[in-house]
Design an enzyme around this catalytic site. Structure first.
Site, PDB file in Angstrom:
ATOM      1  N   GLU A 182      -2.160   3.510   0.429  1.00 40.19           N
ATOM      2  CA  GLU A 182      -1.112   2.571  -0.008  1.00 40.19           C
ATOM      3  C   GLU A 182      -0.866   2.626  -1.509  1.00 40.19           C
ATOM      4  OE1 GLU A 182      -2.846  -0.903   1.729  1.00 40.19           O
ATOM      5  OE2 GLU A 182      -1.558  -0.825   3.500  1.00 40.19           O
ATOM      6  N   LYS A 203      -6.175   5.699  -2.343  1.00 45.63           N
ATOM      7  CA  LYS A 203      -6.903   4.479  -1.997  1.00 45.63           C
ATOM      8  C   LYS A 203      -7.890   4.744  -0.865  1.00 45.63           C
ATOM      9  CE  LYS A 203      -5.928  -0.290  -0.552  1.00 45.63           C
ATOM     10  NZ  LYS A 203      -4.974  -1.079   0.247  1.00 45.63           N
TER      11      LYS A 203
END
Lengths: 768, 768
Positions: free
Chosen positions: A490, A602
Site C-alpha cells: 500500500e 510495505k
C-alpha cells in the site's frame, strides 16, 4: 523489538511488577476471547489511570457515518465500527470504606498471567491502602468455551494486617463509548434494566444496526470458599446501569471472594423478547456447575484445541511462547462455529481497522483453520463469501461494472464495502483474487470439491467477470493492461500493471474456466443451473480467455525480474539498510507523497504472487526476486514477515528465516510496530503458523499429497506440529537428526519427504 | 447550457418573474462586491423559502479543523474556510401587521437587475398579502467603491389598494453560521452590541483567528422622498443582534422608504478598540452625502473602472453580456488596493473551496489585472507570494524537503497550506511553477524588472530548489524523472513524469539561473545580498543545471506528441464525443477510480504548457497536440474552456473558439456545470477576458512589444478592448473590415499587426 517485559514461558504470558505505563499494552496482550465474545484485559475494579476499555461481541457492529474531507463518488456511506460492548466485568470494591484503585494504592507482588494452555486470565497483587489496610488479591477470569455467552470471574481478597469490611459492588453498564467514533456519538441506546435478587441485567440496542443485547450478571459471595447467604444490601439501577452491593466482614488472613458470572445474550442468536430468559438460562447452567467445575471444563475444552493445534519448539522458549500466543489468540478470535462470523484484524482486542473481514482471512487465516480444525470450519469461511456475493455484485455496480461482475469489499461486516480511502476502497482490488485463490487452496488441501458446484463457481464467475471488465486493451503494448490499482504494497497507489494483481487476474480467469469445464463434464446439472442463473455464454468465456492469454506483465530484462508495476525502475533503488533509523517507520516519519515515490515496500507484493503461485516459478527465479525486492521492503505491515520467512527458509537462508519468524511470532509481545496498545494483530498470527508449517516444515500439498522439506533453525533443538489432512491427523516432528511422522487415522498416508515417498501407517511413527 | 432565464442585455443581468427554484441561483448571479466585502443577493426582508445566505469580508476566514477519514503525515491541521459574515442587510417588514415574506405572499412583476455599468443591485415587485393589502416594492442596494466599508439600501414600499401601516425593522446580526463547517461549529464569538438613536452595531470576533468585526447600521425613514423625523419605537438588543423598529402610516399610492446604511469595520484595518468609532466615522461621511449622492459617486467610480476594463462586442448581446459579467465580477472581487488580499475562486459569492488563493491567481488572473489596472495592482499579487515565502519553505520542510526549498500551498489564506487531499496537497505541485511563471509574465508585460532583485529572485530560488530536490535520477531512463505528481488535469493522480510539470520544472530552473546571472551583472549588490541570505553556491546551481539539462519528457514518436504522463498511451483513447450524455459530467456520474484510469482530461494539461510556453513550439506542433488532447477533454473545470478557446482561435478554428468562448463567458449565467447555486467561478472569469484579448485579439508580448493577430467570430460585427501597456492605454477594435487602434499616452507605440509593424501616435486612431 520495542518492549521486553513479558516473561518467557512455554505456556503462559506473564507480567511481573506493576507499571502504569504498561497497562494499555498488557490490556491488549492479556486479552481473552471465546470466538463469540472477547475483551481486553481491563481491571474489574475501578482504575483511574490510563486505560483502553474494550469488550466485544462477535458480529455486533455500528455503521459510523463516513468521515472524509472530500467526497468521491462511490464512497460507502459508513464505516462498520467494531463496537465496544457494555461492561459486564466491573466490580467496584471498597476496603474499610476506601475505594480500591491501583492508581491510588501501593501495589506490590503484582503478577498477571494469561494461561494459554487452560484458557484463563489471572492477576494477583498485594496492596496497601491509604487507610493502612493491607490486602492480598487473586483474580481469575475466563470466557467459557462451552457456554460461549458466559464469562466467569472469581475475585478473592485477603486482609493481611487486620480484619476488614469489604464491599464488592459488581455492575453491568451499557453507558459505554467507542474510542473510535467519527462523530463522538453514543452507539448504544438503552432499553431496559432489571434486578432479581443476585441477578441483574441491562438491555441495550445499537443505534442504526439494531443489535439487541442483554448484558447480565449473577453474583455470589464466599468466605474461605464457603458460599455465604449474603444478598445485595443496596441496588443501584438506571436505564444503562445496574449495580449490586455486597458487604462482608472478614478476619485477618481470611479470604472473601465474589464470584461473578456475566456475559451477553444477543438478538443474532435469540428472539429479541427472549434475551433475558436466555441470560437466565445460561446462568442456570453456570450455577449448576459452579465456578470450579466450569473452570475444569474450560481446561478440558482448551486441551482439546491444543491437542490438534499445538506447535512445540524445543530449545527456544521465546519462540515457543510466541507461536503458542499466536495459536491461542487465533482460537480465541474465531472457532468456525458460525458462518456469519469472520476474523477481524484486531479480533476482540481493540477497535482499530473496524470491520471484521479483510483479504487477510483468505490469504493468511484459511490455511491455519484448514489444518487445525475440521474441514467444516474452513468451509464456513468460504460460505461467508458466497453469502456476500450479491453485495459484491452491487459493490461492483456502484463503481460502474456490469453483468454480474463482483468486487468483494476491502473491509466488511455484512458484505457491504465500508472502507473510504479511494486508493484502497476502489483500487486495492487484488483482494478479489485472494477470495478465488482460497477456493483453490481449500479444494487442493481438503480434496472437497463440493463447494465449487454448490456455491464456489458463482463466486468465481463474478470475480472473473470483474477482471475481464477491469482491464483494457493497450494499443501501445498490444496487450491487456490494468490501470489504476493498489497492490498489497500500500506504499504505492494508483499504479499501472501491478504484477501481482495482473497475475492474479489471469489466474482467476483460467481457474474459473477450468472449473466451468469440469462442471460441464462432471456436475452437469449444476453447470446448467449456474450458467442459466448467471447468463454466461461461450462467447463471454472466450472474451475472458482472450484477456487471460494476452494480459501484460511488466518485466525487466536487465534485472531478470517481474516489476512490481510499470515504471518501478525509475525509482531511486536505495536499499532499506541505507536509510537512517530515525526515518523509520516510514509511515510515521515521512509524508505520504514521499513514501509513494520511494521504492520502499510495505509488505510482500511481487513476492506475495511468488508465494501463492510458487509452482509457476523456479527456485532460481524466487531467489532473484527475493534478492531484488526484500532489500527494499520495510515490513511495516504485520502481514509481511511471515511470507518472507517462508521464502527465506525455502532458499535455505535460515538466519533470515529465523529473524523473520521472531518478528512475526513476537510482533505484539515485543511490540515491533509500536502500537500494541491499540490491540493485537490477529490475522497475521496465522502467518506465523504458516512460517512454521510451510516455512520450517516446508509443507506443501501437490496432487492430493503432502510434501515436506523441513529445515530447522540452528537455535532450536526440534519443533513439531500437527495437521488435519483429509481427516487424518499427522504429527510432524523435526529435529537436527531427522524428521518423525506419526499418524492418527484409519488408513496409511503417503507423504513426500525431501523428494522421497514415505508411507506412514496409523498409530505408528516413522523416523526418517 | 443548463439554464436560460437571464434576459440578454448589454449592461445588466436581468431576471423577470418570481420562481422560488431560481432563488439560490440568482443569489449567486446577482452578487455584489467592492473588493473589501461582498455578498450574495439575499433578500433584505424575511424569506422562508430555500436560500443560501452569504456575506463575506475580504481576508476574514476561519481555520476549520481538518476532517479526513484517514490521516496522512503532512496534512495541515485545518482548512481555511471562507467565512459567512454577520448580516447587515436584514430588514424585517410588516404591512398592516403581516410579515412580508415572498415565500408566503402573491408576487407579481418581480424583476431583478444587476446593473453592471453603475454597480448596483435592484429589485422590484408587487405583492398581494394575505390580509389583502397590495403593495409595490422597489429596492436598490450597492456596496460603495469609494467608502469600501459601507453598503447602502433603499427599500421603497407603496400601498396600492389602501393606506397601510408599515413596519420597517432593520437589524444587524452576528448569530450566523457557515453552510460549510466540518464540525458544525459556530465561527463567531459575540463581544458586545450597542444602540444609539438610529445607529446600531454588533461586535463579534472569529474564534481561533480572532478577527474582530463591528457590523453596523444607521437608518432613516422617508415618505415620498421626504425625510421623516421618526425614531425607532422599540429596540431589540442581544449579544448577537440589534434590531430597530420604525412604524409609518402611509396613504394609498404614497411611498414609504427605509434607507439603511450598513457594513463592517474590521480589526485588520483599525485598532480593535476603535472599531465602533470607525463605523460611526464612515456613517458620518455617508450621512453627509446622503443616499443619492453616494449613488452618483458609485456610478462615477464604476464608470472609471469600465473606462479601462470594458470590452465591447457588437452584434451578439449574449456574448457582450457574458464578458461584461465576467469583468464586473472580477472587479467586485479584487481591486488590488491591498497586498494582503487575493482572488478566491468563488470571490464573495459562496463558501466553496475555502481559502483565497489558488494557482488560478498567477495563471489566470494576473494577465487581466496587468492589462486593466495600474501596474501596482499586478505587482501586489507578486508581493503577496513573496510575503508567504517563509511559509512555503516551512510547507516544503513538512514534506521532507531541505535547504530552503519552497512549496507554495495549493490553497491558502495566510501562506499556510490548508488543503487535505493527499493527491492534491502533496502532489499537485505544478502550482509552484505558475508562481515563477507569473514573475516572468509580469516582467515581460510591464517591463518592470525591479520586483526580481527586490523580492522575486528569492522566490525563484526557493522554487528552483524544490524542483531540484523533487526529481530523482532514473537509472533505467538515464534521465531525471519526477514521480508521483498530479497535473492540472486532476482526473489523474499520482502519475509519473507529467509533461507539464516536468516542463515547468525545467523552465523554472533555467529562468532562475538566468535571473541569477542577470543580477550578478546588473544588480550586483542585490545579487550578493540574496546569495548570502539563501546560502546558494555555484555548485548547487550546477546541480540544478544538470537536472534541467537532463530532465525527461514523455514523448510518443507514433503520435508525434508529448504525453501527458508515462503510460498515457495504455489507456483506451475513446474520444469524449463517443460517451453517452447520461455519463456526463463524469465527476458526478463515475466513481473516482474509473475517472482515473480513463483518458479523460478535466482541463488543459499538456495544452496548459503549450499555452504558457507557446513560443517554444510551432503552430504545427500545437495543432497536433490540440487534435490529440482536446477530443479527450471534458472541460469539467471552469479553467478549461478559455485556454482551449485561445488555442482554437490561434489555429483558426473560429467555430470551436466561439463555442469555448460562450462556455467560459456564460459558464455561470447559463450554469454549464450545474452548480451555480454554490457561487460564481470568479478566477475563470479572467480566463474569459484572455479568450477575447489573447484569443480573438491574438495579443502577445514579445521583446517588449505588443503583437496582434486578430480573428473575429462570424457571429460578431466587431469587438474592442483596451490594454494598459507600460502606462499607455491602447484601444483595439476588431471588425470584419480590419483592426483599429487608438492610443491614450505620451508617446507613440509600435505594435505588430499580423506580422507587420504599425506605429500609433497618441490621440489618433489607426485603421489597418
Amino acid at each position: 523489538m520495542n518492549q521486553n517485559y513479558i516473561i518467557p514461558d512455554a505456556w503462559s504470558i506473564i507480567e511481573e511488577g506493576f507499571d502504569k505505563d504498561r497497562v494499555m499494552s498488557s490490556e491488549s496482550l492479556f486479552s481473552i476471547g471465546n470466538g463469540a465474545m472477547g475483551q481486553r484485559a481491563n481491571f474489574e475494579e475501578m482504575y483511574t489511570g490510563e486505560t483502553f476499555q474494550g469488550s466485544y461481541i462477535a458480529g455486533v457492529y455500528y455503521p459510523d457515518k463516513t468521515k472524509v474531507g472530500w467526497w468521491k463518488n462511490g464512497y460507502p456511506e459508513y464505516f462498520a465500527k467494531v463496537l465496544n460492548g457494555p461492561n459486564w466485568i466491573g466490580i467496584d470494591i471498597e476496603i474499610n470504606d476506601e475505594i480500591l484503585d491501583l492508581n491510588q494504592v501501593e501495589v506490590s507482588n503484582f503478577r498477571r498471567e494469561l494461561n494459554m494452555k487452560e484458557g484463563w486470565l489471572g492477576r494477583s497483587y498485594s496492596a496497601k491502602l491509604k487507610n493502612g489496610t493491607e490486602i492480598e488479591v487473586h483474580v481469575k477470569r475466563f470466557l467459557s468455551l462451552d457456554l460461549d455467552e458466559l464469562g466467569a470471574i472469581k475475585y478473592e481478597i485477603k486482609p493481611l494486617n487486620n480484619s476488614a469490611r469489604i464491599n464488592f459492588n459488581p455492575y453491568v453498564d451499557s453507558g459505554v463509548k467507542n474510542r473510535d467514533a467519527n462523530w463522538e456519538e453514543t452507539f448504544w441506546e438503552p432499553i431496559i434494566s432489571g434486578i432479581d435478587n443476585e441477578f441483574g441485567f441491562v438491555q441495550a440496542k445499537t443505534f442504526k444496526t439494531g443489535f439487541n443485547v442483554v448484558t447480565f450478571m449473577e453474583n455470589s459471595i464466599f468466605i474461605n470458599d464457603q458460599k455465604q447467604k449474603i444478598h445485595s444490601s443496596e441496588n443501584i439501577q438506571s436505564e444503562t446501569k445496574v449495580q449490586l452491593k455486597y458487604e462482608v466482614d472478614v478476619n485477618q488472613n481470611e479470604t472473601a471472594s465474589l464470584v461473578k458470572f456475566g456475559g451477553y445474550t444477543v438478538s443474532t442468536n435469540h428472539d429479541e423478547k427472549e434475551l433475558v430468559k436466555a441470560a437466565q438460562s445460561v446462568l442456570a447452567k453456570a450455577n449448576d456447575l459452579g465456578f470450579e467445575k466450569l473452570f475444569q471444563n474450560q481446561k478440558k475444552a482448551w486441551a482439546k484445541i491444543w491437542e490438534m493445534a499445538d506447535i512445540t519448539i524445543d530449545g527456544d522458549v521465546k519462540a515457543q511462547q510466541g507461536i503458542r500466543f499466536n495459536i491461542f489468540q487465533l482460537n480465541q478470535t474465531y472457532l468456525g462455529k458460525d458462518a456469519r462470523l469472520n476474523i477481524g484484524p484486531k479480533g476482540f482486542t481493540g477497535e482499530k481497522y473496524g470491520g471484521s473481514t479483510y483479504w487477510d482471512t483468505e490469504a493468511y487465516c484459511l490455511p491455519f483453520y484448514m489444518a487445525t480444525k475440521n474441514q467444516e470450519v474452513a468451509r464456513n469461511l468460504l460460505v461467508y463469501r458466497f453469502n456476500h456475493l450479491e453485495k459484491a455484485i452491487e459493490n461492483a455496480e456502484k463503481l460502474g461494472f456490469k453483468n454480474g461482475a463482483a468486487l468483494y469489499p476491502m473491509v466488511t461486516m455484512n458484505g457491504e464495502e465500508c472502507h473510504n480511502e479511494w486508493e484502497i476502497t476502489f483500487e486495492e482490488i487484488h483482494r478479489n483474487g485472494a477470495i478465488a485463490f482460497a477456493i483453490y487452496n481449500y479444494v487442493r488441501y481438503t480434496g472437497d470439491f463440493s463447494y465449487v458446484p454448490e456455491m464456489g463457481l458463482e463466486v468465481l464467475i463474478g470475480i472473473a467477470r470483474f477482471w475481464h471488465q477491469r482491464v483494457n486493451w493497450s494499443e501501445a503494448k498490444q496487450k491487456f493492461v490494468m490501470l489504476g490499482v493498489t497492490g498489497p504494497n500500500e506504499y504505492e497507489n494508483n499504479i499501472n500493471n501491478n504484477f501481482y494483481t495482473n497475475y492474479l487476474a489471469k489466474w482467476c480467469i483460467d481457474y474459473t474456466i477450468e472449473n466451468i469445464e469440469k462442471l460441464e463434464k462432471e456436475f452437469n446439472s449444476d453447470y446448467i443451473r449456474i450458467l442459466n442463473k448467471v447468463r454466461l455464454s461461450k462467447s463471454e468465456i472466450a472474451e475472458w480467455k482472450n484477456v487471460s492469454d494476452n494480459i501484460y506483465f511488466p518485466f525487466s530484462e536487465e534485472h531478470g525480474v517481474y516489476l512490481q508495476q510499470d515504471g518501478f525502475l525509475d525509482k531511486d533503488l536505495k536499499p532499506v539498510s541505507q536509510l537512517d533509523s530515525s526515518e523509520r517507520p516510514l509511515n510515521q516519519k515521512w509524508s505520504w507523497d514521499r513514501i509513494l515515490r520511494s521504492p520502499y515496500i510495505k509488505q510482500a507484493d511481487v513476492l506475495q504472487g511468488f508465494y501463492f503461485f510458487e509452482d509457476d516459478f523456479s527456485v532460481e527465479e524466487l531467489e532473484k526476486h527475493f534478492d531484488f525486492y526484500e532489500p527494499l521492503t520495510v515490513h511495516e505491515s504485520s502481514l509481511s514477515p511471515c511470507v518472507h520467512s517462508i521464502q527465506a527458509a525455502k532458499l535455505g537462508r535460515m538466519n533470515q528465516a529465523y529473524e523473520f519468524y521472531l518478528r512475526t511470532s513476537r510482533l505484539d509481545l515485543d511490540d515491533y510496530n509500536k502500537e500494541v496498545e491499540e490491540g493485537l494483530h490477529i490475522t497475521s498470527m496465522a502467518g506465523t503458523w504458516m512460517s512454521i508449517v510451510e516455512g520450517f516444515g516446508g509443507m506443501r500439498v501437490k496432487n492430493g499429497k503432502l510434501y515436506f522439506e523441513p529445515k530447522i533453525p540452528i537455535e532450536w533443538k526440534s519443533f513439531s506440529f500437527k495437521v488435519n489432512f483429509r481427516n487424518q491427523i499427522l504429527k510432524v516432528n523435526v529435529s537436527h537428526e531427522g524428521t518423525e511422522f506419526s499418524l492418527d487415522g484409519n488408513d496409511h498416508l503417503d507423504v513426500n519427504l525431501n523428494g522421497k515417498s514415505v508411507r506412514i501407517e496409523p498409530g505408528n511413527f516413522v523416523k526418517v
